[in-house]
Scaffold this active site. Structure first.
Site, PDB file in Angstrom:
ATOM      1  N   LYS A 187      30.723  10.849 -65.150  1.00 14.46           N
ATOM      2  CA  LYS A 187      31.187  12.055 -65.843  1.00 14.46           C
ATOM      3  C   LYS A 187      30.973  11.905 -67.353  1.00 14.46           C
ATOM      4  CE  LYS A 187      35.824  10.080 -65.921  1.00 14.46           C
ATOM      5  NZ  LYS A 187      37.076   9.972 -65.163  1.00 14.46           N
ATOM      6  N   TYR A 202      34.339   9.339-100.518  1.00 18.64           N
ATOM      7  CA  TYR A 202      35.304  10.449-100.638  1.00 18.64           C
ATOM      8  C   TYR A 202      36.705   9.939-100.953  1.00 18.64           C
ATOM      9  CZ  TYR A 202      32.042  13.919 -98.845  1.00 18.64           C
ATOM     10  OH  TYR A 202      30.984  14.764 -98.685  1.00 18.64           O
TER      11      TYR A 202
HETATM   12  C1  LIG Z   1      37.165   8.614 -64.727  1.00 16.53           C
HETATM   13  C2  LIG Z   1      37.696   8.242 -63.399  1.00 16.53           C
HETATM   14  C3  LIG Z   1      37.444   6.980 -62.855  1.00 16.53           C
HETATM   15  C4  LIG Z   1      36.733   5.877 -63.623  1.00 16.53           C
HETATM   16  O1  LIG Z   1      37.646   5.235 -64.471  1.00 16.53           O
HETATM   17  P1  LIG Z   1      37.243   3.955 -65.352  1.00 16.53           P
HETATM   18  O2  LIG Z   1      38.496   3.566 -65.995  1.00 16.53           O
HETATM   19  O3  LIG Z   1      36.225   4.454 -66.333  1.00 16.53           O
HETATM   20  O4  LIG Z   1      36.678   2.963 -64.430  1.00 16.53           O
HETATM   21  C5  LIG Z   1      37.879   6.728 -61.564  1.00 16.53           C
HETATM   22  N1  LIG Z   1      38.551   7.665 -60.859  1.00 16.53           N
HETATM   23  C6  LIG Z   1      38.828   8.887 -61.352  1.00 16.53           C
HETATM   24  C7  LIG Z   1      39.564   9.872 -60.534  1.00 16.53           C
HETATM   25  C8  LIG Z   1      38.426   9.215 -62.639  1.00 16.53           C
HETATM   26  O5  LIG Z   1      38.715  10.424 -63.138  1.00 16.53           O
END
Ligand SMILES: *Cc1c(COP(=O)(O)O)cnc(C)c1O
Length: 357
Positions: free
Chosen positions: A35, A254
């Site tokens: 994702k 800045y």
């Molecule tokens: C994002 C997500 C993961 C992965 O988590 P990590 O901490 O990046 O390994 C796993 N399960 C769900 C439901 C998620 O939303």
């Protein structure tokens, strides 16, 4: 390429991290979480590099469609299911799997009456209180699902709130609650994110869901990727575009927030918060200049940062500046900037080219 900023992504590091996940959870299948543009690393190239995964997890139909359009045929799981019933057409057409976490989704599913089989994971809230059905709702949810033609139960899942802290008893409590609910029910089980995969072997079950670790980043607050045998995939770099000879008392950047304590060279590197470098990184945040340690001084600008080059007489305009990755753990930068590595890699902006190696 004009501006020298780029994020190099080592595809063999991704593959090696996936293999490590495989060795660590040898009896589980792997849902590789890609994702948020594969945590900033580029959705399609990352999924292609991770072709040995058993499935991919994304946050929405758009991400899933990019994968399908790139020819990826593996199962794809929408980790939050669908948001509006109107998405179900695409979900079915592209054979996406769903996570079902709330009653309104069940109602939309019933109304859609899918013709093709639709695989559904039921998400249980075992203590995080974000998404998922409450334990008491499970029997009626399963009953309603069974009554829906075209809907197949893939299994039950849950998500941990505190697995990144190996001393926190909340994970064990969530695991016990899950086992009490899921034990004896048919279907697969899935609980573990990266932290649980690496730190809580008793949570592995049928499917693990690693994200962060695949990118070569430690999910724990108190360790680095290298402690787990992980290889950082992303190296964020740019170049020095100016070196200024500043006098004692000169204020840099800045707000004049940083003042030279003595006559000294100050380097200007072409990267800033407009590229995703954290604006709150304080003076002293480490960087590498041609592989040697240097430090940020002054405020982070949109397109530039300023560096203390004392002790680096060989630094030149054009010297390579690394912000994180190879030789400089992103975990350290996150700590310095008061955030987590997840946010840093996800925040690399669209103007930074991803260069695959
Ligand atoms: C994002 C997500 C993961 C992965 O988590 P990590 O901490 O990046 O390994 C796993 N399960 C769900 C439901 C998620 O939303």
């Amino acid at each position: 390429m004009t501006r020298p900023v780029r994020a190099r992504v080592a595809l063999d590091a991704l593959r090696s991290n996936l293999e490590l996940a495989r060795r660590t959870a040898p009896h589980s299948r792997i849902l590789a979480v890609v994702k948020a543009n594969a945590y900033g690393h580029g959705l399609v190239p990352v999924a292609q590099a991770l072709e040995a995964a058993d499935a991919f997890g994304v946050a929405g139909v758009e991400e899933a469609l990019f994968l399908r359009q790139a020819g990826i045929k593996k199962p794809i799981v929408l980790l939050e299911g669908f948001f509006h019933g109107a998405e179900l057409d695409e979900v079915i057409r592209h054979r996406l799997s769903l996570v079902l976490h709330a009653a309104h989704q069940l109602e939309a599913l019933a109304a859609a009456a899918p013709a093709a089989p639709l695989r559904v994971w039921v998400k249980l809230d075992t203590g995080m209180h974000r998404l998922g059905f409450a334990p008491g709702e499970l029997p009626s949810v399963l009953q309603r699902l069974q009554a829906l033609e075209g809907v197949e139960l893939a299994g039950l899942m849950t998500h941990f709130a505190c697995a990144d802290d190996r001393a926190d008893p909340a994970t064990r409590r969530q695991l016990e609650r899950f086992d009490a609910l899921a034990g004896g029910l048919e279907g697969e089980h899935s609980l573990a994110n990266s932290a649980a995969l690496l730190g809580w072997p008793q949570t592995h079950a049928g499917w693990v869901r690693p994200g962060l670790m695949l990118y070569g980043i430690s999910p724990f607050v108190d360790s680095l990727a290298v402690d787990h045998g992980l290889r950082p995939a992303m190296t964020l770099e740019t170049e020095l575009i100016a070196i200024r000879d500043c006098a004692a008392g000169d204020a840099v950047g800045y707000g004049g927030a940083w003042v030279c304590p003595e006559a000294m060279p100050v380097g200007v590197a072409a990267i800033g918060y407009g590229d995703g470098y954290p604006r709150h990184a304080p003076a002293g945040t480490p960087v590498l200049v041609d592989g040697r340690p240097a430090q940020l001084v002054g405020r982070v600008s949109m397109d530039m940062i300023t560096l203390d080059l004392r002790g680096l007489p060989e630094a030149r305009v054009g010297s390579r500046v690394s912000l994180w990755g190879e030789g400089l753990p992103v975990e350290h930068i996150a700590r310095a900037a008061g955030t987590i590595p997840y946010e840093l890699v996800c925040a690399v902006t669209a103007r930074v080219p991803l260069v695959y190696e």
